[in-house]
Design a protein around this motif. Structure first.
Motif, PDB file in Angstrom:
ATOM      1  N   VAL A 273     -26.911  48.059  18.020  1.00 29.97           N
ATOM      2  CA  VAL A 273     -27.509  49.372  17.761  1.00 29.97           C
ATOM      3  C   VAL A 273     -27.013  50.283  18.879  1.00 29.97           C
ATOM      4  O   VAL A 273     -27.567  50.292  19.977  1.00 29.97           O
ATOM      5  N   PRO A 274     -25.923  51.049  18.643  1.00 28.88           N
ATOM      6  CA  PRO A 274     -25.269  51.748  19.752  1.00 28.88           C
ATOM      7  C   PRO A 274     -26.139  52.761  20.472  1.00 28.88           C
ATOM      8  O   PRO A 274     -25.970  52.990  21.661  1.00 28.88           O
ATOM      9  N   TYR A 275     -27.101  53.378  19.762  1.00 32.27           N
ATOM     10  CA  TYR A 275     -27.936  54.393  20.403  1.00 32.27           C
ATOM     11  C   TYR A 275     -29.414  53.987  20.408  1.00 32.27           C
ATOM     12  O   TYR A 275     -30.300  54.837  20.430  1.00 32.27           O
ATOM     13  N   GLY A 276     -29.661  52.642  20.373  1.00 27.67           N
ATOM     14  CA  GLY A 276     -31.042  52.151  20.434  1.00 27.67           C
ATOM     15  C   GLY A 276     -31.599  52.278  21.836  1.00 27.67           C
ATOM     16  O   GLY A 276     -30.973  52.854  22.717  1.00 27.67           O
ATOM     17  N   PRO A 277     -32.774  51.715  22.104  1.00 30.56           N
ATOM     18  CA  PRO A 277     -33.598  50.877  21.219  1.00 30.56           C
ATOM     19  C   PRO A 277     -34.540  51.653  20.317  1.00 30.56           C
ATOM     20  O   PRO A 277     -35.249  51.071  19.499  1.00 30.56           O
ATOM     21  N   PHE A 278     -34.583  52.983  20.490  1.00 28.31           N
ATOM     22  CA  PHE A 278     -35.509  53.760  19.669  1.00 28.31           C
ATOM     23  C   PHE A 278     -34.962  53.886  18.250  1.00 28.31           C
ATOM     24  O   PHE A 278     -33.765  53.703  18.019  1.00 28.31           O
ATOM     25  N   PRO A 279     -35.826  54.237  17.261  1.00 28.94           N
ATOM     26  CA  PRO A 279     -35.366  54.353  15.864  1.00 28.94           C
ATOM     27  C   PRO A 279     -34.212  55.346  15.745  1.00 28.94           C
ATOM     28  O   PRO A 279     -34.246  56.435  16.330  1.00 28.94           O
ATOM     29  N   CYS A 280     -33.196  54.950  14.991  1.00 29.59           N
ATOM     30  CA  CYS A 280     -31.987  55.762  14.867  1.00 29.59           C
ATOM     31  C   CYS A 280     -31.701  56.082  13.403  1.00 29.59           C
ATOM     32  O   CYS A 280     -32.187  55.412  12.491  1.00 29.59           O
ATOM     33  N   LYS A 281     -30.891  57.110  13.216  1.00 21.56           N
ATOM     34  CA  LYS A 281     -30.450  57.476  11.874  1.00 21.56           C
ATOM     35  C   LYS A 281     -29.439  56.456  11.358  1.00 21.56           C
ATOM     36  O   LYS A 281     -28.839  55.710  12.127  1.00 21.56           O
ATOM     37  N   ALA A 282     -29.225  56.482  10.059  1.00 20.54           N
ATOM     38  CA  ALA A 282     -28.302  55.532   9.434  1.00 20.54           C
ATOM     39  C   ALA A 282     -26.873  55.767   9.893  1.00 20.54           C
ATOM     40  O   ALA A 282     -26.460  56.906  10.148  1.00 20.54           O
ATOM     41  N   ILE A 283     -26.114  54.682  10.009  1.00 21.14           N
ATOM     42  CA  ILE A 283     -24.658  54.776  10.166  1.00 21.14           C
ATOM     43  C   ILE A 283     -24.083  54.671   8.760  1.00 21.14           C
ATOM     44  O   ILE A 283     -24.147  53.623   8.126  1.00 21.14           O
ATOM     45  N   SER A 284     -23.523  55.767   8.259  1.00 20.11           N
ATOM     46  CA  SER A 284     -23.131  55.811   6.852  1.00 20.11           C
ATOM     47  C   SER A 284     -21.707  55.338   6.607  1.00 20.11           C
ATOM     48  O   SER A 284     -21.347  55.005   5.480  1.00 20.11           O
ATOM     49  N   LYS A 285     -20.864  55.307   7.662  1.00 14.35           N
ATOM     50  CA  LYS A 285     -19.486  54.867   7.488  1.00 14.35           C
ATOM     51  C   LYS A 285     -18.956  54.404   8.839  1.00 14.35           C
ATOM     52  O   LYS A 285     -19.321  54.973   9.873  1.00 14.35           O
ATOM     53  N   ILE A 286     -18.101  53.361   8.827  1.00  9.29           N
ATOM     54  CA  ILE A 286     -17.615  52.810  10.088  1.00  9.29           C
ATOM     55  C   ILE A 286     -16.176  52.326   9.950  1.00  9.29           C
ATOM     56  O   ILE A 286     -15.753  51.909   8.861  1.00  9.29           O
ATOM     57  N   TYR A 287     -15.403  52.462  11.025  1.00  6.81           N
ATOM     58  CA  TYR A 287     -14.040  51.916  11.138  1.00  6.81           C
ATOM     59  C   TYR A 287     -13.986  51.032  12.381  1.00  6.81           C
ATOM     60  O   TYR A 287     -14.587  51.356  13.415  1.00  6.81           O
ATOM     61  N   TRP A 288     -13.263  49.916  12.272  1.00  6.29           N
ATOM     62  CA  TRP A 288     -12.990  49.044  13.414  1.00  6.29           C
ATOM     63  C   TRP A 288     -11.474  48.928  13.508  1.00  6.29           C
ATOM     64  O   TRP A 288     -10.840  48.288  12.685  1.00  6.29           O
ATOM     65  N   GLN A 289     -10.878  49.568  14.495  1.00  5.52           N
ATOM     66  CA  GLN A 289      -9.429  49.676  14.599  1.00  5.52           C
ATOM     67  C   GLN A 289      -8.915  48.863  15.784  1.00  5.52           C
ATOM     68  O   GLN A 289      -9.344  49.069  16.923  1.00  5.52           O
ATOM     69  N   THR A 290      -7.979  47.964  15.500  1.00 11.08           N
ATOM     70  CA  THR A 290      -7.426  47.118  16.561  1.00 11.08           C
ATOM     71  C   THR A 290      -6.272  47.840  17.270  1.00 11.08           C
ATOM     72  O   THR A 290      -5.587  48.668  16.683  1.00 11.08           O
ATOM     73  N   THR A 291      -6.077  47.481  18.545  1.00  9.04           N
ATOM     74  CA  THR A 291      -5.009  48.098  19.348  1.00  9.04           C
ATOM     75  C   THR A 291      -4.251  47.020  20.112  1.00  9.04           C
ATOM     76  O   THR A 291      -4.721  45.888  20.256  1.00  9.04           O
TER      77      THR A 291
END
Length: 960
Positions: A273-291
């Motif tokens: 939960v990147p911006y926790g621990p408090f309740p957070c808004k939904a993450i609606s889309k995500i990318y995981w890009q390798t380098t």
């Protein structure tokens, strides 16, 4: 009887008109209004944007643009490019799917709709059974997978859109392979995401809304592996090697999942939960890009703490210890990442983040330190502050052009130097024949200079007038500054900022002299600034002068806003246009007209109270003239006054009705002795008969009363060197036209250059013309002895125009809302007129002189009047004989703001706002045409993928 005969058909003139005039709507400049969907093809390197009105627009390299329009005008919900093809599929909110293709025709590519399809369920089934929620174009290019609200996944063949019923993936088939203690029927409702395995096209990942994720084998038609999350699923993303995938969830968390070949439930590797621990808004889309360096880029939308940042529109980028939450001023519609599309590449190596927000497109350079924004060559946010006026200047000299670009480049030092990453297609349109500028004035007191030479409307330079005045906001404030320990690490990006510090700053009129580099800008609070171009930063005092347009008349009290307060002492200005004098009108009403004569160093300005003339070389007021009528009480309330006299306006409406009834009774004989009435009626009938026979389409214009409000409103100002006192001597003059149909003419005595600073400019009123019908005067023009409009100031000195003919007699053309009238000069006797007000109440809204060249030969061109009416029609009227040449419907008559925003160019083109963020460009000339012409080269489509046109389904998708 000869005078009653109409002129015959002239075939020579008709042929010439075909060579001169042609109406085309050519291209839409700016940012699409109400965008709703985004798509990208790594293969074509093209981006697609869909809107709520059913439009779809494709963009590639600068100049590569395509547009299509769905016939249904429904909202475009999703856009998906078919892999490795020049085709894309759109999903509308009516659940219909549309297949579009880019095909070559006549040496250029065109966007065409090939087929449409609506998924239908069995008889009696609810709409949710076939409501499409997820679309996956398979890499085989043969089928689409359609996930639905009911949990069914239908397989549709391309391009025929035939449903392959035997390959449907049902919730029951999925549940057969999953232990009952883990899932039930409701777990397989609403397909949220469909993703193809990056290494194995026979496997797809199915994500259901209730956090059940299934890896499905298409050949064996069974579930290989299932994953069960604890929170509602939002989206999925495969890692490049296919060994793991990422799921993002409603609670603001994302989870990594390992993929294996055995049929079992997998446990998550990591839940974050990147911006926790408090309740957070939904993450609606995500990318995981390798380098290559091993640290991945994790990029996601949303996830902010609900309590403190729930109203923010953000996309976060995490790369090792670097983390930034890009904060947008409007809602994020969608985004994508540009990364290595080579299948053989081992790493993603992302280069750019492309974000479509509701009001702008933002591109972030992920290769450069600090992740700066990239300056877009198109899709400019024209309405970053609301547009209040516009001004077009044709054929800019190269030196001025380079100086403006130089000033703009100093403002763009914070942008990335990265080349534009969306570079698909090839622009094959010819280079623009000249350099054109479109200047837009904005509500926040800024003027933006746009390169309007070609298809792409590109921002060159931004001028702000705010520094001259004292406002609540400090222009040096930086909204992007953050403390080192601030969390979350928000950074404001984009240019859209609809909020003005003070509405009085709004720009209302702009006038640029392209030869001298002088610029005059006038605003909402009666401020008139005169500027000159400086290539370096400078600090100086801006001289002030006041122009009292009421001339201390008693009985008038201004009820509107106050004037803007000015800064004392020297003010520092950036390189570019720098103000050196400010003229403040009193009362501080909106400036309604503006004219600049850079050769005489004079600027004229008008408001609803009168007009004035200012010598900006001596920085001295020459004269003011009050045009206010005793009944013009509304003119004293101001545009920002909240109290409007409804009672007064109603009273005036009833007076008009009463007057028209009385005048009609008088015409029927109500009063006077019988012989006088009979004689008057006979004369009236004869006049009416003559008017009907000579001009059957025209109707009589009803005269307006001098008591109508805003009669003193100055609509137009015009400088001319002409014969005003006698026919032997010409002199500089200033002409002004008002809302009440009055034209004022002033003789000016401008000292010669050697005594210009020693002697004052003098002015004396020479003429006053009152039009009988009292219609507002919208244009004034003087024609020389050859019946040619007088050249612009300094145009002859730069050898760009012939010297005007001062031997023959000059003519004055006065254009009111209802008619065109030519007077001889200097006697001002009526010579010719054309009544434009005909059936349906047609009135002139805009008028300009345009030069039309023949498309057949370079040796012939002519000057005509381009006229826009309140019905949205454009009419071309010949000079000097005022003959209607042709009429084109251009703007819907209900589109009042579009008509008000229209601006013509000197060579028969025009612009008008079709939305707050878009200009429609049109052309009236066969010779001057700016339109997209581009080509997208692709491999040949195989025969089994050939798309056949269906009757009635192909619409006019391309713009021109």
């Amino acid at each position: 009887m000869r005078r009653f005969l109409r002129p015959g058909h002239d075939p020579v003139r008709e042929r010439l008109k075909r060579d001169l005039f042609q109406f085309n709507k050519t291209v839409e400049h700016g940012f699409p209004h109400q965008p709703s969907a985004l798509g990208y093809s790594p293969f074509l390197r093209l981006m697609a944007i869909g809107t709520r009105s059913g439009a779809i627009k494709l963009y590639g390299a600068p100049g590569v643009e395509f547009m299509g329009l769905h016939e249904e005008n429904n909202t475009v919900m999703q856009i998906h490019f078919i892999p490795d093809q020049c085709q894309l599929v759109t999903l509308l909110d009516d659940n219909s799917l549309h297949l579009w293709s880019l095909k070559q025709h006549g040496g250029a590519s065109e966007l065409r709709e090939e087929h449409r399809f609506t998924l239908k369920g069995p008889p009696g089934s609810p709409p949710s059974a076939t409501q499409v929620t997820a679309v996956l174009p398979h890499s085989s290019r043969e089928v689409l997978y359609l996930g639905t609200e009911s949990g069914n996944i239908f397989v549709v063949e391309l391009p025929s859109f035939r449903v392959l019923e035997d390959r449907t993936i049902t919730p029951e088939a999925v549940l057969q392979r999953i232990p009952e203690d883990n899932c039930n029927r409701r777990s397989c409702e609403l397909v949220e995401a469909l993703r193809e395995h990056p290494k194995n096209p026979d496997q797809i990942l199915i994500g259901y809304s209730r956090a059940l994720i299934v890896l499905w084998d298409l050949q064996k038609n069974k579930a290989i592996q299932h994953f069960l999350g604890s929170q509602q699923l939002e989206n999925l993303y495969w890692q490049r090697d296919g060994s793991k995938f990422i799921s993002c969830h409603y609670d603001g968390s994302y989870t990594q999942w390992p993929v294996s070949s055995d049929n079992r439930q997998s446990e998550p590797l990591e839940n974050t939960v990147p911006y926790g621990p408090f309740p957070c808004k939904a993450i609606s889309k995500i990318y995981w890009q390798t380098t290559k360096n091993g640290l991945p880029y994790i990029i996601f939308q949303g996830g902010m703490p609900r309590a403190s940042y729930g109203d923010r529109h953000s996309i976060s980028v995490i790369h090792g210890s670097q983390q930034t939450a890009f904060d947008f001023t409007s809602r994020v519609i969608d985004f994508f990442i540009i990364f290595s599309s080579d299948p053989a590449a081992e790493f993603d190596d992302p280069s750019a983040l492309v974000v479509l927000a509701e009001e702008e497109l933002v591109v972030i350079d992920l290769k450069s330190a600090g992740w700066p924004a990239v300056h877009p060559p198109y899709l400019a946010s024209l309405h970053c502050s609301a547009i209040t006026c516009s001004h077009h200047v044709s054929n800019i000299p190269l030196k001025l052009w380079e100086r403006i670009i130089s000033a703009g480049s100093k403002q763009n030092i914070h942008y990335s130097s990265m080349p534009w990453p969306i570079d698909g297609g090839t622009n094959i349109a010819p280079d623009p024949p000249q350099r054109d500028l479109l200047l837009t004035g904005h509500e926040d007191g800024t003027v933006r200079f746009w390169d309007a030479s070609g298809v792409c409307l590109h921002l060159l330079y931004k001028l702000s007038t705010v520094r001259v005045f004292l406002t609540d906001a400090d222009p040096n404030d930086n909204m992007n500054t953050l403390g080192e320990d601030e969390w979350p690490p928000l950074r404001k990006v984009g240019t859209f900022d609809p909020y003005s510090d003070d509405p009085r700053l709004g720009i209302q009129k702009i006038y640029l002299c392209k030869y001298s580099g002088y610029l005059a800008v006038a605003g909402t609070a009666g401020q008139v600034l005169v500027m000159e171009l400086n290539d370096e930063d400078a600090e100086h005092v801006v001289d002030h002068a006041e122009a009292d347009l009421l001339q201390d008349q008693e009985g008038y009290r201004w009820k509107g806003h106050e004037k803007l307060k000015t800064r004392d002492g020297p003010v520092r200005f950036e390189a570019g246009f720098q103000p050196f004098v400010l003229v403040q009108c009193q009362p501080p009403a909106v400036v309604t007209s503006l004219a600049l004569h850079s050769e005489w160093k004079l600027v004229a300005f008008g408001t609803s109270h009168g007009f004035g003339l200012f010598d900006h070389q001596q920085k001295r007021l020459v004269f003011v003239k009050c045009t206010l009528h005793p009944s013009d009480q509304l003119a004293l309330e101001g545009p920002l006054s909240r109290v409007k006299s409804l009672k007064k306006s109603l009273r005036q409406s009833f007076r008009r009705i009463r007057r028209s009834r009385v005048s009609s009774r008088k015409r029927r004989g109500g009063g006077g002795n019988a012989s006088e009435v009979q004689e008057a009626n006979a004369k009236f009938d004869q006049d009416a008969l003559q008017e009907m026979e000579l001009a059957p389409v025209q109707r009589k214009i009803e005269a307006r009363s001098a008591e109508d409000s805003f009669t003193g409103f100055v609509r137009t100002l015009y400088f001319a060197d002409t014969f005003l006192r006698d026919s032997s001597r010409h002199c500089p003059s200033l002409w002004a036209g008002t809302n009440g149909g009055t034209v004022y003419a002033f003789c000016l005595r401008v000292p010669p250059a050697e005594r210009r600073m020693d002697e004052p400019v003098r002015a004396e009123q020479a003429k006053e013309i009152q039009l009988m019908h009292r219609a507002p005067v919208v244009g004034i023009l003087v024609l020389d002895g050859r019946s040619t409009p007088l050249p612009e100031p300094l145009e002859v000195a730069h050898d760009l125009s012939k010297s005007p003919d001062m031997q023959g007699s000059h003519q004055l053309l006065v254009v009111s809302e209802e008619q065109f009238k030519v007077f001889t000069l200097p006697k001002v006797s009526s010579k010719l007129k054309l009544k434009l007000t005909a059936l349906e109440g047609c009135r002139v809204r805009k008028v300009t002189v345009a030069n039309f060249g023949s498309c057949k030969t370079d040796d012939y061109s002519e000057n005509d009047l381009a006229v826009l009416t309140n019905l949205g029609d454009i009419q071309i009227i010949s000079l000097p004989f005022l003959k209607l040449q042709i009429r084109y419907p251009c703007i819907r008559k209900e589109d009042v703001s579009g008509i008000a925003s229209c601006v013509f160019t000197k060579y028969g083109q025009g612009f008008y706002l079709i939305s707050p963020s878009e200009f429609e460009r049109f052309s009236l000339s066969t010779k001057w045409l700016v339109e997209p012409r581009c080509i997208v080269d692709t491999p040949e489509v195989t025969s089994n993928n050939h798309v056949h046109n269906k009757s009635g389904t192909e619409n006019a998708a391309r713009k021109s």
